[in-house]
Design a protein around this motif. Structure first.
Motif, mmCIF file in Angstrom:
data_model
loop_
_atom_site.group_PDB
_atom_site.id
_atom_site.type_symbol
_atom_site.label_atom_id
_atom_site.label_comp_id
_atom_site.label_asym_id
_atom_site.label_seq_id
_atom_site.Cartn_x
_atom_site.Cartn_y
_atom_site.Cartn_z
ATOM 1 N N SER A 126 -3.342 5.485 -7.591
ATOM 2 C CA SER A 126 -3.594 5.385 -6.150
ATOM 3 C C SER A 126 -2.290 5.585 -5.389
ATOM 4 C CB SER A 126 -4.207 4.031 -5.802
ATOM 5 O OG SER A 126 -3.294 2.989 -6.089
ATOM 6 N N LEU A 127 -2.436 5.860 -4.099
ATOM 7 C CA LEU A 127 -1.296 6.009 -3.190
ATOM 8 C C LEU A 127 -1.574 5.208 -1.927
ATOM 9 C CD1 LEU A 127 -0.263 9.795 -3.098
ATOM 10 C CD2 LEU A 127 1.150 7.874 -3.798
ATOM 11 N N PRO A 128 -0.547 4.641 -1.307
ATOM 12 C CA PRO A 128 -0.756 3.975 -0.021
ATOM 13 C C PRO A 128 -1.290 4.960 1.019
ATOM 14 C CG PRO A 128 1.435 3.483 -0.895
ATOM 15 C CD PRO A 128 0.839 4.561 -1.762
ATOM 16 N N GLN A 129 -2.115 4.464 1.928
ATOM 17 C CA GLN A 129 -2.703 5.305 2.965
ATOM 18 C C GLN A 129 -1.635 6.011 3.791
ATOM 19 O OE1 GLN A 129 -5.898 6.078 3.219
ATOM 20 N NE2 GLN A 129 -5.459 7.462 4.912
ATOM 21 N N GLU A 130 -0.525 5.337 4.089
ATOM 22 C CA GLU A 130 0.521 5.965 4.907
ATOM 23 C C GLU A 130 1.153 7.160 4.188
ATOM 24 O OE1 GLU A 130 4.509 3.311 4.113
ATOM 25 O OE2 GLU A 130 3.008 2.499 5.480
ATOM 26 N N THR A 131 1.254 7.101 2.863
ATOM 27 C CA THR A 131 1.783 8.239 2.098
ATOM 28 C C THR A 131 0.798 9.395 2.140
ATOM 29 O OG1 THR A 131 2.991 6.730 0.651
ATOM 30 C CG2 THR A 131 2.681 8.981 -0.145
ATOM 31 N N LEU A 132 -0.502 9.087 1.968
ATOM 32 C CA LEU A 132 -1.531 10.127 2.055
ATOM 33 C C LEU A 132 -1.483 10.813 3.419
ATOM 34 C CD1 LEU A 132 -4.643 8.526 0.339
ATOM 35 C CD2 LEU A 132 -3.396 10.548 -0.393
ATOM 36 N N GLU A 133 -1.382 10.042 4.475
ATOM 37 C CA GLU A 133 -1.345 10.610 5.821
ATOM 38 C C GLU A 133 -0.105 11.481 6.011
ATOM 39 O OE1 GLU A 133 -1.802 7.290 8.483
ATOM 40 O OE2 GLU A 133 -3.866 6.936 7.806
#
Length: 183
Positions: A145-152
């Motif tokens: 998984s990745l943090p949402q802020e990294t995905l954004e």
């Protein structure tokens, strides 16, 4: 992650008619060794050659200038599909890799647009067949998984080069579902 023959790419993937995206690769040849190892696919643009979940890619140094590629995914019937290939730096642009999975097929571009080598990587590829241009994108992580802020952040990079981030599909890495993969 799992490239296929050009004919397969055109059969099931909705292509866009537009000019190729100018892309600046971020992976430098001197840092390629840091990129080696296991990566989990977090998101991807839909394509015809990946049908499973729990997708991973492992990169290993086979010989100087040659990287071994092992892509794996869990299919709906419970079997693991694995595909091996090789990657070599492009002779004209060493920061861009050229990946081959099938004998007698031309290599496909593999461009790391952004990575910190320890947590995330944004990979771009494309194919041009006369007027038809097809983009391929994978967001990868060293963990499932990745943090949402990294995905954004990574999705914003895609948008900045004209690639639609709203079509990205999230890959299932549920621990119980992916147990057969041994992740």
């Amino acid at each position: 992650m799992l490239p296929s023959r050009r004919s397969l790419m055109l059969r099931r993937y909705v292509v866009m008619l537009r000019k190729p995206v100018p892309v600046q690769a971020r992976l430098t040849s001197c840092l390629l060794l840091q990129y080696l190892g296991k990566w989990f696919e977090i998101q991807k643009l839909p394509n015809s050659f990946q049908k499973g979940q729990c997708s991973t890619a492992e990169y290993s140094l086979q010989s100087p200038g040659v990287v071994g590629v092992l892509n794996r995914e869990l299919l709906n019937n419970g079997t693991i599909y694995a595909l091996t290939g090789t990657a070599k730096p492009s002779p004209t642009e060493p920061a861009k890799l050229m990946v081959t999975f099938f004998e007698n097929n031309p290599p496909s571009p593999y461009w790391v647009l952004s990575t910190d080598y320890t947590n995330f990587a944004l990979v771009y590829s494309c194919t041009d067949l006369e007027l038809i241009h097809t983009d391929f994108v994978w967001i990868l992580s060293r963990t499932p998984s990745l943090p949402q802020e990294t995905l954004e952040k990574l999705q914003n990079i895609l948008i900045s080069i004209g690639v639609s981030a709203d079509k990205l599909l999230t890959t299932n890495h549920d621990q119980d579902y992916c147990r057969p993969m041994g992740n």
